[in-house]
Design an enzyme around this catalytic site. Structure first.
Site, PDB file in Angstrom:
ATOM      1  N   ARG A  15       0.813  -1.137  -0.044  1.00  0.00           N
ATOM      2  CA  ARG A  15       0.150  -0.084   0.031  1.00  0.00           C
ATOM      3  C   ARG A  15       0.945   1.229   0.151  1.00  0.00           C
ATOM      4  O   ARG A  15       1.964   1.206   0.569  1.00  0.00           O
ATOM      5  CB  ARG A  15      -0.797   0.066   1.279  1.00  0.00           C
ATOM      6  CG  ARG A  15      -1.973  -0.921   1.288  1.00  0.00           C
ATOM      7  CD  ARG A  15      -2.943  -0.922   2.510  1.00  0.00           C
ATOM      8  NE  ARG A  15      -2.360  -1.089   3.774  1.00  0.00           N
ATOM      9  CZ  ARG A  15      -1.515  -0.332   4.522  1.00  0.00           C
ATOM     10  NH1 ARG A  15      -1.714   0.868   4.379  1.00  0.00           N
ATOM     11  NH2 ARG A  15      -1.116  -1.006   5.701  1.00  0.00           N
ATOM     12  N   TYR A  58      -1.664  -3.555  -7.154  1.00  0.00           N
ATOM     13  CA  TYR A  58      -1.246  -4.297  -5.998  1.00  0.00           C
ATOM     14  C   TYR A  58      -2.331  -4.198  -4.681  1.00  0.00           C
ATOM     15  O   TYR A  58      -2.463  -3.228  -4.128  1.00  0.00           O
ATOM     16  CB  TYR A  58       0.018  -3.952  -5.359  1.00  0.00           C
ATOM     17  CG  TYR A  58       0.734  -4.857  -4.413  1.00  0.00           C
ATOM     18  CD1 TYR A  58       1.285  -6.205  -4.874  1.00  0.00           C
ATOM     19  CD2 TYR A  58       0.445  -4.799  -3.149  1.00  0.00           C
ATOM     20  CE1 TYR A  58       1.630  -7.040  -4.263  1.00  0.00           C
ATOM     21  CE2 TYR A  58       1.065  -6.059  -2.182  1.00  0.00           C
ATOM     22  CZ  TYR A  58       1.673  -7.008  -2.839  1.00  0.00           C
ATOM     23  OH  TYR A  58       2.205  -7.970  -2.046  1.00  0.00           O
ATOM     24  N   LYS A  71      -9.571  -2.491   1.795  1.00  0.00           N
ATOM     25  CA  LYS A  71      -9.267  -1.488   2.736  1.00  0.00           C
ATOM     26  C   LYS A  71     -10.034  -0.102   2.248  1.00  0.00           C
ATOM     27  O   LYS A  71     -10.315   0.790   3.070  1.00  0.00           O
ATOM     28  CB  LYS A  71      -7.871  -0.891   2.560  1.00  0.00           C
ATOM     29  CG  LYS A  71      -6.907  -2.115   2.815  1.00  0.00           C
ATOM     30  CD  LYS A  71      -7.094  -2.544   4.263  1.00  0.00           C
ATOM     31  CE  LYS A  71      -6.078  -3.563   4.850  1.00  0.00           C
ATOM     32  NZ  LYS A  71      -6.314  -4.256   6.036  1.00  0.00           N
ATOM     33  N   HIS A 117     -10.667  -2.572  11.770  1.00  0.00           N
ATOM     34  CA  HIS A 117      -9.560  -3.116  11.158  1.00  0.00           C
ATOM     35  C   HIS A 117      -9.435  -4.287  12.065  1.00  0.00           C
ATOM     36  O   HIS A 117      -8.503  -4.212  12.917  1.00  0.00           O
ATOM     37  CB  HIS A 117      -8.515  -2.319  11.275  1.00  0.00           C
ATOM     38  CG  HIS A 117      -7.304  -2.762  10.351  1.00  0.00           C
ATOM     39  ND1 HIS A 117      -5.961  -2.365  10.534  1.00  0.00           N
ATOM     40  CD2 HIS A 117      -7.123  -3.717   9.464  1.00  0.00           C
ATOM     41  CE1 HIS A 117      -5.078  -3.017   9.640  1.00  0.00           C
ATOM     42  NE2 HIS A 117      -5.928  -3.935   9.082  1.00  0.00           N
ATOM     43  N   SER A 168      -1.273  -3.226  10.754  1.00  0.00           N
ATOM     44  CA  SER A 168      -0.982  -4.221   9.728  1.00  0.00           C
ATOM     45  C   SER A 168       0.315  -5.064  10.303  1.00  0.00           C
ATOM     46  O   SER A 168       1.291  -4.467  10.749  1.00  0.00           O
ATOM     47  CB  SER A 168      -0.361  -3.387   8.452  1.00  0.00           C
ATOM     48  OG  SER A 168      -1.596  -2.723   8.094  1.00  0.00           O
ATOM     49  N   CYS A 202       0.997  -7.390  12.298  1.00  0.00           N
ATOM     50  CA  CYS A 202       0.934  -7.688  13.813  1.00  0.00           C
ATOM     51  C   CYS A 202       0.696  -9.183  13.978  1.00  0.00           C
ATOM     52  O   CYS A 202       0.394  -9.554  15.125  1.00  0.00           O
ATOM     53  CB  CYS A 202       0.443  -6.932  14.685  1.00  0.00           C
ATOM     54  SG  CYS A 202       1.200  -5.154  15.002  1.00  0.00           S
ATOM     55  N   ASP A 213      -9.216  -9.838   9.136  1.00  0.00           N
ATOM     56  CA  ASP A 213      -8.864  -8.359   8.849  1.00  0.00           C
ATOM     57  C   ASP A 213      -9.699  -7.277   9.167  1.00  0.00           C
ATOM     58  O   ASP A 213      -9.236  -6.153   9.576  1.00  0.00           O
ATOM     59  CB  ASP A 213      -8.351  -8.439   7.444  1.00  0.00           C
ATOM     60  CG  ASP A 213      -7.414  -7.083   7.396  1.00  0.00           C
ATOM     61  OD1 ASP A 213      -6.508  -6.736   7.955  1.00  0.00           O
ATOM     62  OD2 ASP A 213      -7.532  -6.384   6.107  1.00  0.00           O
ATOM     63  N   ARG A 217       2.368 -11.984  -0.591  1.00  0.00           N
ATOM     64  CA  ARG A 217       1.154 -12.224  -0.090  1.00  0.00           C
ATOM     65  C   ARG A 217       0.489 -13.551  -0.828  1.00  0.00           C
ATOM     66  O   ARG A 217       0.907 -13.922  -1.828  1.00  0.00           O
ATOM     67  CB  ARG A 217       0.033 -11.088  -0.458  1.00  0.00           C
ATOM     68  CG  ARG A 217       0.539  -9.605  -0.105  1.00  0.00           C
ATOM     69  CD  ARG A 217       0.015  -9.762   1.614  1.00  0.00           C
ATOM     70  NE  ARG A 217       0.415  -8.469   2.202  1.00  0.00           N
ATOM     71  CZ  ARG A 217      -0.495  -7.778   3.192  1.00  0.00           C
ATOM     72  NH1 ARG A 217      -1.431  -8.315   3.467  1.00  0.00           N
ATOM     73  NH2 ARG A 217       0.124  -6.614   3.672  1.00  0.00           N
ATOM     74  N   ARG A 267       2.727  -4.184  18.184  1.00  0.00           N
ATOM     75  CA  ARG A 267       4.339  -4.520  18.380  1.00  0.00           C
ATOM     76  C   ARG A 267       4.737  -3.422  19.422  1.00  0.00           C
ATOM     77  O   ARG A 267       5.209  -2.398  18.961  1.00  0.00           O
ATOM     78  CB  ARG A 267       5.077  -4.477  17.264  1.00  0.00           C
ATOM     79  CG  ARG A 267       4.744  -5.616  16.084  1.00  0.00           C
ATOM     80  CD  ARG A 267       5.537  -5.647  15.019  1.00  0.00           C
ATOM     81  NE  ARG A 267       5.274  -6.588  14.071  1.00  0.00           N
ATOM     82  CZ  ARG A 267       5.666  -7.675  14.105  1.00  0.00           C
ATOM     83  NH1 ARG A 267       6.873  -8.175  14.857  1.00  0.00           N
ATOM     84  NH2 ARG A 267       5.182  -8.686  13.459  1.00  0.00           N
TER      85      ARG A 267
HETATM   86  C1  OXD Z   1      -2.975  -4.460   5.718  1.00  0.00           C
HETATM   87  C2  OXD Z   1      -3.479  -5.612   5.049  1.00  0.00           C
HETATM   88  O1  OXD Z   1      -1.960  -3.754   5.276  1.00  0.00           O
HETATM   89  O2  OXD Z   1      -4.504  -6.104   5.595  1.00  0.00           O
HETATM   90  O3  OXD Z   1      -3.452  -4.255   6.944  1.00  0.00           O
HETATM   91  O4  OXD Z   1      -2.907  -5.800   4.079  1.00  0.00           O
HETATM   92 MN    MN Z   2      -5.001  -5.212   7.384  1.00  0.00          MN
END
Ligand code: OXD
Ligand code: MN
Length: 603
Positions: free
Chosen positions: A72, A214, A223, A243, A265, A267, A290, A383, A414
């Site tokens: 992203r 991507y 998202k 999220h 993201s 974690c 997610d 991914r 984290r």
């Molecule tokens: C993120 C994803 O970046 O789920 O949070 O891909």
């Molecule tokens: Mn995510």
């Protein structure tokens, strides 16, 4: 699939986009296996996809993106609300008229030489009253096949649309028109970084994405729709788009509770959602990994659905040890992006749990030898895309249109220091405070952030909140005020990522996190021993079982209140974090911060 009979505003919009972008042909997607197979074959023939060895990885494919298009891009992600204030201090903002002008210039003729696909999709089980319908127009067949897995696509969606004409229009182009006779020649098409735009128009509930093929930049249901646009709809309609993973946990007596958990993201949300408990007799099942859409039901409880239908998970680090259910989910029918290829046509990535079998082709398409390589074979943000239905841990009710009732909400990130393994909020506002100060060490999920530093990521929504984050905090406070207090979920703050001064992990994580989930479960049913502490309820000594390899001293450190650390945390929240929100910051959160400080000073 031929163009459907209506609704008119959809057909008009498709015509308008085709007139602007000028594709060679327009194709409506029907979500069928035939369509999926045909597009995959087309991409194999074009050299964009590699069909993996059918004996090892049936019906699975590998893609390699451009090195400039691997994650992203937050710097190029915009919330183009009518005013800058509505987007708030944490979002990039451009005036919507100006942004549309710029993007129309880019979209002009951008699909030349390509097919324009129209994808009708549902986020959430088709027909659920929590679900929403979107249409993605894209010139990327890679996006179409991923959307097949990640969302529900096809005629059944158009049937719902025919009854209720509401849909969220989302437009995507890779931004690489082809001249007469030109082909991609096996090169991943995308535009240079300064031409990439991931744009959201919240008042119009509209998404325009340009220049990236991507993941979260291009699969617009995820998202962009299910978080950024849905968070705005949720504010306006009185629900929550978050999220968060959703899991079900069942104790040895067969009592089942549902937990939603927000982590920034990378974690380990997917790992937690699919966890295999080490505590005997306990079971964890996956509802989502997610995103959670949550609404209060008639009975006053908070119900959650997973709007997605698949997983778009980070591959490196996933192994039979860390996440056996994810490994089983990708045994077949999966798409891999930017992982390494073995010489027998299978996939490999760092920390997959076994050594690279001989020579590999790395994610750049170059030969890679473990003995001599100085760079990873798979990109750290490589991914897998896999259907949720392939995951052996899915809860049988994961597609229940009514959702599942949430008993607990976890926040975490984290954090090598300060934040203990787990503590529980005293009440809803205290829990909202916990969510508002979430922070995490940066990893590689976003292209343009510096790895290794800690950034505040409130509610793990920093890159995903479609409006002013201060108003988002208010929304959470308000929902709590309106709700039946006795039915609100309990809120917890967890941290699997504590380290010793010399950098070693204090907690083993993965399946051992079930020990913490067990305590969370017990607290939700009025059991689970706890002691009051300045930062909230903490597990009483011995209330959380000690995993093998964790000494009593480690355990004490994991569950201590680090008074000095918390005072530093308060200072950073007060001086650097909260001031960003100005007068939008709810007074309730400043009050929580002051109370925390007083309690620490009295301790
Ligand atoms: C993120 C994803 O970046 O789920 O949070 O891909
Ligand atoms: Mn995510």
């Amino acid at each position: 699939m031929n163009p459907p009979a209506g609704p008119k505003k959809l057909l008009d919009w498709v015509d308008e986009v085709a007139a602007l972008t000028r594709p060679d042909t327009v194709q409506w997607c029907d979500g069928t296996t035939e369509e999926y197979d045909r597009l995959m074959q087309l991409m194999v023939d074009d050299g964009i996809a590699i069909r993996l060895n059918g004996k090892k990885r049936p019906n699975s494919f590998l893609f390699r993106s451009s090195p400039s298009d691997v994650a992203r891009v937050e710097k190029r992600t915009y919330i183009a609300s009518r005013t800058k204030e509505a987007a708030g201090p944490t979002n990039n903002w451009i005036d919507p008229d100006q942004l549309k002008e710029t993007m129309k210039g880019l979209y002009d003729g951008c699909m030349r030489g390509r097919t324009m696909y129209v994808i009708p999709f549902s986020m959430g089980p088709v027909g659920s009253n929590i679900a929403k319908i979107g249409i993605e127009i894209t010139d990327s067949p890679y996006v179409v096949v991923n959307m097949h897995i990640m969302t529900r696509v096809g005629q059944k969606v158009l049937d719902v649309l025919a009854r209720d004409e509401e849909f969220i229009p989302t437009l995507h182009s890779v931004g690489k028109p082809l001249a007469e006779g030109e082909a991609d020649n096996g090169q991943w098409p995308c535009a240079p970084i300064e031409e990439k735009y991931i744009s959201h128009f919240p008042e119009e509930r509209m998404i325009w994405s340009y220049g990236s093929g991507y993941g979260g930049n291009a699969l617009l249901g995820k998202k962009c729709l299910a978080l950024r646009i849905a968070s705005v709809a949720a504010r306006d309609e009185g629900w929550l788009a978050e999220h968060m993973l959703i899991l079900g946990i069942t104790n040895p007596e067969g009592v089942k509770k549902y937990v939603a958990a927000a982590f920034p993201s990378a974690c380990g949300k997917t790992n937690l959602a699919m966890l295999v408990p080490t505590v005997p007799g306990w079971k964890v099942e996956t509802v989502g990994d997610d995103i959670a859409w949550m609404k209060f039901g008639q009975d006053g409880r908070l119900y959650a659905i997973n709007p997605e239908a698949g997983f778009f998970g980070v591959a490196p680090g996933t192994s039979m040890d860390s996440n056996p259910n994810a490994m089983k989910s990708v045994e077949r029918d999966s798409i891999f992006t930017n992982v390494a290829l073995t010489d027998d046509g299978d996939i490999w990535w760092e920390e997959i749990g076994y050594d690279a079998p001989g020579k590999l082709i790395d994610w750049h398409g170059n030969e890679w030898d473990a003995a001599t390589a100085d760079k990873p074979a798979a990109h750290p943000n490589a991914r897998f895309t896999a259907p949720a239905a392939s995951c052996p841990a899915m809860a049988p009710e994961w597609e229940d249109p009514a959702g599942v009732p949430i008993s607990a909400i976890l926040f975490g990130g984290r954090r090598p220091g300060t934040i203990p393994l787990v503590h529980q909020a005293r009440n809803w506002n205290h829990g909202v405070f916990m969510g508002s100060i979430v922070g995490s060490e940066i990893t590689s999920a976003a292209l343009d952030l510096k790895a290794g530093t800690i950034r505040r990521d409130p509610f793990a929504m920093l890159p995903f909140c479609g409006y002013n984050m201060g108003e988002y905090f208010q929304h959470w406070i308000k929902l709590g005020q309106k709700a039946d207090q006795s039915k609100l979920p309990e809120i917890f703050f967890v941290n699997w990522f504590r380290k010793t001064a010399d950098g070693k992990w204090l907690w083993p994580g993965y399946g051992e996190n079930s020990r913490v989930l067990k305590w969370v479960f017990e607290r939700c049913i009025g059991e689970g021993e706890a002691t009051d502490s300045p930062i909230g309820w903490m597990p009483a000594q011995g209330a959380i079982g000690r995993p093998e390899g964790v000494s009593e001293q480690d355990m004490a450190e994991l569950l201590a209140v680090d008074r000095e650390g918390w005072l530093r945390e308060i200072k950073s929240v007060r001086e650097e974090h909260y001031p960003k929100f100005g007068d939008k910051l709810p007074a309730e959160l400043s009050a929580e911060l002051n109370t925390l400080e007083q309690r620490l000073n009295q301790s």
